[in-house]
Design an enzyme around this catalytic site. Structure first.
Site, PDB file in Angstrom:
ATOM      1  CG  PHE A 172      -0.112   0.408   2.479  1.00 57.58           C
ATOM      2  CD1 PHE A 172      -0.080   1.784   2.765  1.00 57.58           C
ATOM      3  CD2 PHE A 172       0.233  -0.530   3.306  1.00 57.58           C
ATOM      4  CE1 PHE A 172       0.731   2.125   3.817  1.00 57.58           C
ATOM      5  CE2 PHE A 172       1.128  -0.231   4.707  1.00 57.58           C
ATOM      6  CZ  PHE A 172       1.114   1.214   5.022  1.00 57.58           C
ATOM      7  CE  LYS A 196      -3.177  -8.312  -4.408  1.00 49.67           C
ATOM      8  NZ  LYS A 196      -3.636  -7.311  -3.312  1.00 49.67           N
ATOM      9  CD  GLU A 199      -5.383  -5.795   0.394  1.00 48.94           C
ATOM     10  OE1 GLU A 199      -4.705  -6.136  -0.650  1.00 48.94           O
ATOM     11  OE2 GLU A 199      -5.095  -6.148   1.573  1.00 48.94           O
ATOM     12  CE  LYS A 200      -4.330  -2.270   4.559  1.00 47.98           C
ATOM     13  NZ  LYS A 200      -3.358  -3.712   4.124  1.00 47.98           N
ATOM     14  CB  SER A 249       4.384  -7.698   5.321  1.00 49.83           C
ATOM     15  OG  SER A 249       3.424  -8.720   5.018  1.00 49.83           O
ATOM     16  CB  CYS A 304      10.422  -0.378   2.502  1.00 55.33           C
ATOM     17  SG  CYS A 304      11.071   0.032   0.879  1.00 55.33           S
ATOM     18  CD  GLU A 404       8.594  -2.768   8.128  1.00 59.26           C
ATOM     19  OE1 GLU A 404       7.710  -3.821   7.833  1.00 59.26           O
ATOM     20  OE2 GLU A 404       9.093  -2.047   7.192  1.00 59.26           O
TER      21      GLU A 404
HETATM   22  P1  NAD Z   1       1.205  -6.668   2.984  1.00 51.25           P
HETATM   23  O1  NAD Z   1       2.417  -7.782   2.875  1.00 51.25           O
HETATM   24  O2  NAD Z   1       0.310  -6.574   3.858  1.00 51.25           O
HETATM   25  O3  NAD Z   1       0.687  -6.471   1.500  1.00 51.25           O
HETATM   26  C1  NAD Z   1       1.137  -6.496   0.318  1.00 51.25           C
HETATM   27  C2  NAD Z   1       0.564  -7.371  -0.671  1.00 51.25           C
HETATM   28  O4  NAD Z   1       0.532  -8.888  -0.230  1.00 51.25           O
HETATM   29  C3  NAD Z   1      -0.931  -6.800  -1.006  1.00 51.25           C
HETATM   30  O5  NAD Z   1      -1.187  -6.858  -2.277  1.00 51.25           O
HETATM   31  C4  NAD Z   1      -1.731  -8.015  -0.128  1.00 51.25           C
HETATM   32  O6  NAD Z   1      -3.242  -8.131  -0.633  1.00 51.25           O
HETATM   33  C5  NAD Z   1      -0.962  -9.094  -0.055  1.00 51.25           C
HETATM   34  N1  NAD Z   1      -0.865  -9.806   0.881  1.00 51.25           N
HETATM   35  C6  NAD Z   1      -0.984  -9.477   2.315  1.00 51.25           C
HETATM   36  N2  NAD Z   1      -1.010 -10.663   3.120  1.00 51.25           N
HETATM   37  C7  NAD Z   1      -0.979 -11.618   2.667  1.00 51.25           C
HETATM   38  C8  NAD Z   1      -0.941 -13.237   2.608  1.00 51.25           C
HETATM   39  N3  NAD Z   1      -0.833 -13.455   3.750  1.00 51.25           N
HETATM   40  N4  NAD Z   1      -0.785 -13.888   1.548  1.00 51.25           N
HETATM   41  C9  NAD Z   1      -0.893 -13.633   0.357  1.00 51.25           C
HETATM   42  N5  NAD Z   1      -1.114 -12.154   0.010  1.00 51.25           N
HETATM   43  C10 NAD Z   1      -1.107 -11.352   0.941  1.00 51.25           C
HETATM   44  O7  NAD Z   1       2.164  -5.399   3.087  1.00 51.25           O
HETATM   45  P2  NAD Z   1       1.925  -3.684   3.322  1.00 51.25           P
HETATM   46  O8  NAD Z   1       1.075  -3.547   4.406  1.00 51.25           O
HETATM   47  O9  NAD Z   1       0.872  -3.414   2.077  1.00 51.25           O
HETATM   48  O10 NAD Z   1       2.954  -3.062   3.000  1.00 51.25           O
HETATM   49  C11 NAD Z   1       3.871  -2.673   3.934  1.00 51.25           C
HETATM   50  C12 NAD Z   1       5.305  -3.790   3.975  1.00 51.25           C
HETATM   51  O11 NAD Z   1       5.811  -3.503   2.581  1.00 51.25           O
HETATM   52  C13 NAD Z   1       6.250  -3.208   4.980  1.00 51.25           C
HETATM   53  O12 NAD Z   1       6.628  -4.308   5.643  1.00 51.25           O
HETATM   54  C14 NAD Z   1       7.130  -2.564   4.237  1.00 51.25           C
HETATM   55  O13 NAD Z   1       8.383  -2.413   4.752  1.00 51.25           O
HETATM   56  C15 NAD Z   1       7.192  -3.395   2.913  1.00 51.25           C
HETATM   57  N6  NAD Z   1       7.872  -2.671   1.685  1.00 51.25           N
HETATM   58  C16 NAD Z   1       8.947  -3.258   1.441  1.00 51.25           C
HETATM   59  C17 NAD Z   1       9.722  -2.609   0.239  1.00 51.25           C
HETATM   60  C18 NAD Z   1      10.954  -3.054  -0.027  1.00 51.25           C
HETATM   61  O14 NAD Z   1      11.229  -2.531  -1.197  1.00 51.25           O
HETATM   62  N7  NAD Z   1      11.665  -3.778   0.583  1.00 51.25           N
HETATM   63  C19 NAD Z   1       9.181  -1.533  -0.331  1.00 51.25           C
HETATM   64  C20 NAD Z   1       7.809  -0.873   0.145  1.00 51.25           C
HETATM   65  C21 NAD Z   1       7.233  -1.730   1.112  1.00 51.25           C
END
Ligand code: NAD
Length: 519
Positions: A172, A196, A199-200, A249, A304, A404
């Protein structure tokens, strides 16, 4: 939260842009070049984090709709991979022009769905735009290698060919930049793509897809499906999808890495972080304070690459008062308000989690020198606001250090020496980035050599590279071996074919049963 039938801001390019709609917009899927409403019964509300207004409704796309998207991508692939690279590049040239044209619309959508300030939202788009510009040079980036006369009149050469249908799963926090890390490089290499979005906040991806089609991307080359875990599992399991890019994440990222790899796919998985700043006693005070405050609280800490932990070398925190004053001066407000420095965090749940982590360690001995948890923003009383928060005397066993936080919270720690500070950084299980602030070249060089971090800053707080270099997280912040962007980014979306050719009349040498490399 307020009644759903408030006027909603309609920034989705695919529906009426009237500000007087009383029903939330339905976000369609994009399948085979058509924006189509999902038949799914289940939906998720996209909520403006500053107001709690429902901006739109995202469907949990059905399996049949997902398969239709894969089929469209599969069908589009043969002619797209055979389209000259110069034509593919030209579409990217046009796309970058259209993104510039619509940057305000994109930024407004991001601010409304994600919460960040309009300036931050423009930065989100601009960082992604640089990837599109990078993709404009794909002919050179994808160029192969040639060895003439490798053996006895035989030439060998390597071609970088596209993989087929690839997929990307987005978080998101950077709704434009991260979509743009993925599909422009993938499609300009000749792949077709299933995106994909989070969703937020799916709006930016929808606008970008509409722009890509306006730029001339043929139907089926880019497809978009919405949803959460189920759709992600469909992506991981589908044998027609050859590669998966993920950003998000650790929990989701490691599951996706394991599940998709088990089906033989390539995966690049960028995950959560804990980024440290080491501040040497000789660091320049004003520049370092500005850097710490910008990198700790910018984007409400939902980056991140947020510098969430400052390790002061020398046994004390020499500028505590100045740090607090500098952070206190930041203006917390809705991202649409002029002068806002930081907007709300993404959800009520995110705010509650941040507050719980802070409270937990205040109870364990951390000193709360700036508390932004109870901030109320006039006119936006329902918003998920957290003001800049600073915890001092944090130790490595505290929960707020181990987790985090992903909010505007800066942790301050102390170390007696540079060695001790580097050990703290290296013992942490995650690391996208780490920075040092110093005027000593000797300290900077030691730090650069010994620190275990993907992206290293020397007097640079957020060392995010431009797209000609790779975004390189380390330890548990990344799984896979080919990073996003840079040379590795092109390698991820291509496979090598090595060819040996011989074009000369040879006298027969009989059957050669030995197996020399080339003969
Ligand atoms: P998230 O993992 O909750 O969601 C990311 C995506 O994965 C979404 O599209 C979501 O629908 C999907 N998803 C979530 N849980 C899932 C599951 N259990 N099984 C399958 N799909 C799932 O992450 P977020 O809250 O949207 O983003 C924040 C996180 O992203 C933070 O940890 C941040 O550090 C990380 N991030 C990392 C980078 C990088 O380059 N390392 C860059 C941006 C964000």
């Amino acid at each position: 939260r307020p009644n759903r039938s408030v006027p909603v801001n309609t920034t989705n390019p695919l529906e009426s842009s009237s500000k007087h709609n009383i029903h939330p917009l339905k976000v369609p899927n994009l399948i085979g070049g058509k924006f189509v409403d999902s038949q799914a019964c289940a939906i998720i509300d996209v909520i403006n984090p500053a107001t709690q207004e429902v901006v739109s409704e995202v469907p949990l796309t059905t399996y049949e709709e997902f398969k239709a998207a894969v089929s469209a991508a599969k069908q589009a692939y043969p002619s797209w991979r055979n389209t000259p690279v110069t034509t593919r590049q030209r579409i990217m040239f046009k796309l970058q022009e259209l993104i510039r044209r619509d940057i305000d619309k994109l930024a407004m959508n991001i601010t409304i769905e994600q919460g960040k300030t309009l300036k931050g939202a423009q930065g989100d788009v601009l960082r992604g735009l640089e990837v599109v510009e990078h993709a404009c040079g794909m002919a050179t980036l994808q160029m192969g290698e040639f060895v003439p006369n490798a053996s006895n009149g035989i030439d060998t050469y390597c071609l970088r060919e596209p993989l087929g249908v690839c997929a990307g799963i987005c978080p998101f926090n950077f709704p434009a930049m991260i979509s743009l890390w993925m599909f422009p490089i993938a499609v300009t290499c000749g792949n077709t793509f299933i995106l994909k979005p989070s969703e937020k906040n799916p709006g930016a991806s929808m606008i970008l897809a509409a722009l890509a089609m306006e730029a001339g991307l043929p139907h089926g080359v880019l497809n978009i499906v919405h949803g959460t875990n189920d759709i992600v599992n469909y992506i991981c399991d589908d044998d027609d999808i050859k590669a998966v890019s993920f950003v998000g994440s650790n929990t989701a990222g490691m599951n996706i890495y394991a599940r998709a790899a088990a089906r033989g796919k390539r995966v690049q998985s960028n995950m959560g972080a804990k980024n440290h700043a080491i501040i040497m006693p000789d660091a320049s005070m004003e520049a370092t304070l500005n850097a710490l405050v910008a990198a700790g609280f910018g984007a409400a800490g939902q980056r991140c690459m947020a510098l969430s932990t400052a390790v002061f070398v020398g046994g004390s925190i020499p500028w505590e008062e100045e740090l607090v004053a500098c952070a206190k001066a930041l203006k917390v407000n809705a991202g649409t308000e002029p002068g806002a420095d930081l907007g709300p965090v993404i959800s009520k749940e995110a705010k509650d989690r941040i507050c719980r982590l802070v409270q937990n360690d205040v109870g364990s001995g951390a000193r709360l020198v700036l508390d932004g948890r109870n901030i109320v923003v006039p006119g936006y009383e329902y918003g998920n606001f957290v003001g800049p928060t600073i915890l001092c005397d944090v130790t490595t066993n505290m929960e707020c250090y181990k987790e985090e936080i992903f909010g505007p919270v800066l942790l301050c720690m102390k170390a007696d020496s540079l060695e001790e500070a580097i050990t703290i950084v290296n013992r942490n299980k995650c690391s996208n980035g780490a920075s040092i602030f110093t005027t000593s070249g000797v300290a900077a060089r030691k730090f650069q050599n010994e620190v275990e971090a993907g992206l290293v800053g020397i007097n640079v707080p957020v060392p995010v590279p431009l797209p000609f270099s790779s975004f390189t997280g380390s330890k548990l912040s990344f799984a896979g071996d080919l990073n996003f962007c840079g040379k590795a980014g092109v390698q991820f979306y291509t496979q090598i074919k090595t060819v040996a050719q011989q074009w000369k009349d040879l006298p027969s040498r009989g059957v050669l049963l030995a197996n020399p490399p080339l003969s």
